[in-house]
Design a protein around this motif. Structure first.
Motif, PDB file in Angstrom:
ATOM      1  N   TRP A 218       0.821  -1.043  -0.062  1.00  0.00           N
ATOM      2  CA  TRP A 218      -0.010   0.072   0.034  1.00  0.00           C
ATOM      3  C   TRP A 218       0.987   1.357  -0.131  1.00  0.00           C
ATOM      4  O   TRP A 218       1.477   1.349   0.929  1.00  0.00           O
ATOM      5  CB  TRP A 218      -0.941   0.202   1.285  1.00  0.00           C
ATOM      6  CG  TRP A 218      -1.593  -1.218   1.617  1.00  0.00           C
ATOM      7  CD1 TRP A 218      -1.185  -2.458   2.251  1.00  0.00           C
ATOM      8  CD2 TRP A 218      -2.887  -1.567   1.040  1.00  0.00           C
ATOM      9  NE1 TRP A 218      -2.065  -3.345   2.450  1.00  0.00           N
ATOM     10  CE2 TRP A 218      -2.893  -3.047   1.557  1.00  0.00           C
ATOM     11  CE3 TRP A 218      -3.685  -1.068   0.102  1.00  0.00           C
ATOM     12  CZ2 TRP A 218      -4.236  -3.754   1.163  1.00  0.00           C
ATOM     13  CZ3 TRP A 218      -5.029  -1.590  -0.218  1.00  0.00           C
ATOM     14  CH2 TRP A 218      -5.070  -2.920   0.378  1.00  0.00           C
ATOM     15  N   ILE A 219       1.049   1.839  -1.203  1.00  0.00           N
ATOM     16  CA  ILE A 219       1.696   3.245  -1.142  1.00  0.00           C
ATOM     17  C   ILE A 219       0.891   4.277  -1.729  1.00  0.00           C
ATOM     18  O   ILE A 219      -0.081   3.773  -2.565  1.00  0.00           O
ATOM     19  CB  ILE A 219       2.943   3.000  -2.153  1.00  0.00           C
ATOM     20  CG1 ILE A 219       2.762   2.608  -3.330  1.00  0.00           C
ATOM     21  CG2 ILE A 219       4.047   2.497  -1.272  1.00  0.00           C
ATOM     22  CD1 ILE A 219       3.965   2.689  -4.388  1.00  0.00           C
ATOM     23  N   ASP A 220       0.908   5.457  -1.390  1.00  0.00           N
ATOM     24  CA  ASP A 220       0.105   6.861  -2.014  1.00  0.00           C
ATOM     25  C   ASP A 220       0.679   6.773  -3.375  1.00  0.00           C
ATOM     26  O   ASP A 220      -0.473   7.298  -4.215  1.00  0.00           O
ATOM     27  CB  ASP A 220       0.718   7.949  -1.159  1.00  0.00           C
ATOM     28  CG  ASP A 220       0.011   7.778   0.391  1.00  0.00           C
ATOM     29  OD1 ASP A 220      -0.984   7.101   0.520  1.00  0.00           O
ATOM     30  OD2 ASP A 220       0.690   8.391   1.086  1.00  0.00           O
ATOM     31  N   ASP A 221       1.857   6.624  -4.080  1.00  0.00           N
ATOM     32  CA  ASP A 221       2.178   7.052  -5.119  1.00  0.00           C
ATOM     33  C   ASP A 221       3.453   6.276  -5.486  1.00  0.00           C
ATOM     34  O   ASP A 221       4.177   6.001  -4.475  1.00  0.00           O
ATOM     35  CB  ASP A 221       2.181   8.385  -5.473  1.00  0.00           C
ATOM     36  CG  ASP A 221       3.071   9.375  -4.769  1.00  0.00           C
ATOM     37  OD1 ASP A 221       4.150   8.883  -4.456  1.00  0.00           O
ATOM     38  OD2 ASP A 221       2.666  10.373  -4.160  1.00  0.00           O
ATOM     39  N   GLU A 222       4.169   6.293  -6.732  1.00  0.00           N
ATOM     40  CA  GLU A 222       5.185   5.580  -7.129  1.00  0.00           C
ATOM     41  C   GLU A 222       6.565   6.439  -6.209  1.00  0.00           C
ATOM     42  O   GLU A 222       7.528   5.358  -6.062  1.00  0.00           O
ATOM     43  CB  GLU A 222       5.106   5.730  -8.706  1.00  0.00           C
ATOM     44  CG  GLU A 222       4.201   4.698  -9.280  1.00  0.00           C
ATOM     45  CD  GLU A 222       4.535   4.798 -10.605  1.00  0.00           C
ATOM     46  OE1 GLU A 222       5.589   5.320 -11.441  1.00  0.00           O
ATOM     47  OE2 GLU A 222       3.874   3.821 -11.341  1.00  0.00           O
ATOM     48  N   ALA A 223       6.359   7.691  -6.217  1.00  0.00           N
ATOM     49  CA  ALA A 223       7.541   8.219  -5.539  1.00  0.00           C
ATOM     50  C   ALA A 223       7.963   7.641  -4.038  1.00  0.00           C
ATOM     51  O   ALA A 223       8.946   7.719  -3.718  1.00  0.00           O
ATOM     52  CB  ALA A 223       7.336   9.716  -5.421  1.00  0.00           C
ATOM     53  N   ALA A 224       6.992   7.093  -3.462  1.00  0.00           N
ATOM     54  CA  ALA A 224       6.858   6.508  -2.075  1.00  0.00           C
ATOM     55  C   ALA A 224       7.975   5.298  -2.084  1.00  0.00           C
ATOM     56  O   ALA A 224       8.655   5.255  -1.283  1.00  0.00           O
ATOM     57  CB  ALA A 224       5.646   6.150  -1.543  1.00  0.00           C
ATOM     58  N   ALA A 225       8.085   4.647  -3.508  1.00  0.00           N
ATOM     59  CA  ALA A 225       8.800   3.368  -3.416  1.00  0.00           C
ATOM     60  C   ALA A 225      10.184   3.889  -3.378  1.00  0.00           C
ATOM     61  O   ALA A 225      11.103   3.240  -2.666  1.00  0.00           O
ATOM     62  CB  ALA A 225       8.608   2.711  -4.595  1.00  0.00           C
ATOM     63  N   ASP A 226      10.594   5.184  -3.952  1.00  0.00           N
ATOM     64  CA  ASP A 226      12.090   5.662  -4.069  1.00  0.00           C
ATOM     65  C   ASP A 226      12.331   5.876  -2.671  1.00  0.00           C
ATOM     66  O   ASP A 226      13.464   5.818  -2.310  1.00  0.00           O
ATOM     67  CB  ASP A 226      12.032   6.721  -5.112  1.00  0.00           C
ATOM     68  CG  ASP A 226      11.842   6.311  -6.323  1.00  0.00           C
ATOM     69  OD1 ASP A 226      12.086   5.355  -6.929  1.00  0.00           O
ATOM     70  OD2 ASP A 226      10.977   7.198  -7.147  1.00  0.00           O
ATOM     71  N   GLY A 227      11.511   6.605  -1.832  1.00  0.00           N
ATOM     72  CA  GLY A 227      11.817   6.977  -0.535  1.00  0.00           C
ATOM     73  C   GLY A 227      12.133   6.025   0.247  1.00  0.00           C
ATOM     74  O   GLY A 227      12.967   5.954   1.126  1.00  0.00           O
TER      75      GLY A 227
END
Length: 302
Positions: A218-227
């Motif tokens: 569960w992530i808000d958007d794809e940028a969250a995975a980079d973080g």
């Protein structure tokens, strides 16, 4: 005494299961499928009973069914269940389909208890064949099974998710210098540090002797995975204490994003693994072993 069975109940009138020998039960009534879907995200349950006049085909198409059957024993009570539709629900993970005329309080209690026990046995058996014994983490097979269920849910409830492949560089150097057991301890410690840096809903799996996979469900958007990738890389580059030595690892991370990079489990994992294998490891000090002046107290301590 048995632990109480946490039971989510969808139906017009909740039965009295308080005196059943198959209990104890703690009932959590819900009024609609929408309310049940919300409850699934708010609390853990051992069992779910779906009782009502809704066609079995509608229950099979319920968007949250795949999530419900992952951890809970689901029992359906229907007026006159059609055999073909009942079999379809069983193939989707429902434990039992009970005709309404047979659903007395005691019969329902027995059905739910047996369904919960079957679910527990199923979970133990799945864990036995799908666990990496060196780390206790799920292995490739269990990761793929979990991803397949989750991706089916995503088709009905679209949301971003990501799969990270985390490759460790330095295990071979540790084995050559300190032996195989030291390398195994280092790998286990890396697994513990990975797990501690994630949410309970995220999954860490072992997919190779030097590679872990991290499923961000569960992530808000794809940028969250980079973080998350950056955070995990920073954590894993801190030294580990093993056999009286301080060891560091090189880390490379690959990311497979759903849906932009693919919509199947194998494709997302292949992409993440390829990216991790092609990236230069960061933070490696694979030949730099520094004495810390003491023995390592435990294999799974940081």
């Amino acid at each position: 005494m048995n632990e109480p069975i946490q039971l989510l109940y969808l139906g017009a009138a909740a039965p009295d299961l308080g005196t059943s020998a198959y209990g104890p039960f703690v009932l959590h009534p819900v009024a609609t499928l929408e309310a049940l879907s919300e409850a699934l995200g708010q609390q853990s349950s051992d069992a779910i009973v779906l009782q009502g006049d809704a066609p079995l085909a509608a229950l099979a198409a319920w968007g949250a069914l795949s999530r419900a059957v992952l951890d809970a024993a689901v029992v359906v009570v229907a007026p006159e269940p059609d055999a073909a539709e009942a079999m379809r629900l069983l193939r989707l993970g429902v434990q039992d389909v009970l005709p309404s005329r047979e659903a007395t309080a005691e019969s329902l209690a027995r059905t739910v208890r047996l369904a919960v026990e079957r679910k527990r046995v199923e979970r133990i058996a799945r864990k036995a064949y799908a666990t990496d014994l060196a780390t206790g983490l799920p292995n490739h097979a269990q990761l793929m099974e979990h991803m397949t269920h989750l991706l089916a849910l995503r088709e009905r409830e679209p949301a971003a998710m990501a799969l990270l492949a985390v490759r460790l560089e330095g295990l071979g150097a540790t084995e050559a210098r300190l032996g195989a057991e030291a390398a195994n301890v280092l790998r286990r410690k890396a697994a513990v540090r990975l797990r501690s840096g994630l949410r309970a809903s995220d999954v860490v799996a072992s997919v190779g002797s030097d590679t872990f996979a991290v499923l961000l469900a569960w992530i808000d958007d794809e940028a969250a995975a980079d973080g998350v990738a950056a955070k995990l890389g920073t954590a894993l580059r801190r030294p580990f204490s093993v056999a009286g030595q301080e060891l560091t690892l090189g880390i490379s991370v690959g990311i497979g994003q759903y849906p932009s990079h693919g919509k199947d489990a194998d494709g997302l994992l292949r992409r993440a693994l390829a990216q991790a294998s092609g990236a230069a490891a960061v933070g490696a000090s694979v030949h730099g072993l520094r004495s810390s002046g003491h023995r390592d107290p435990a294999a799974n301590d940081d």
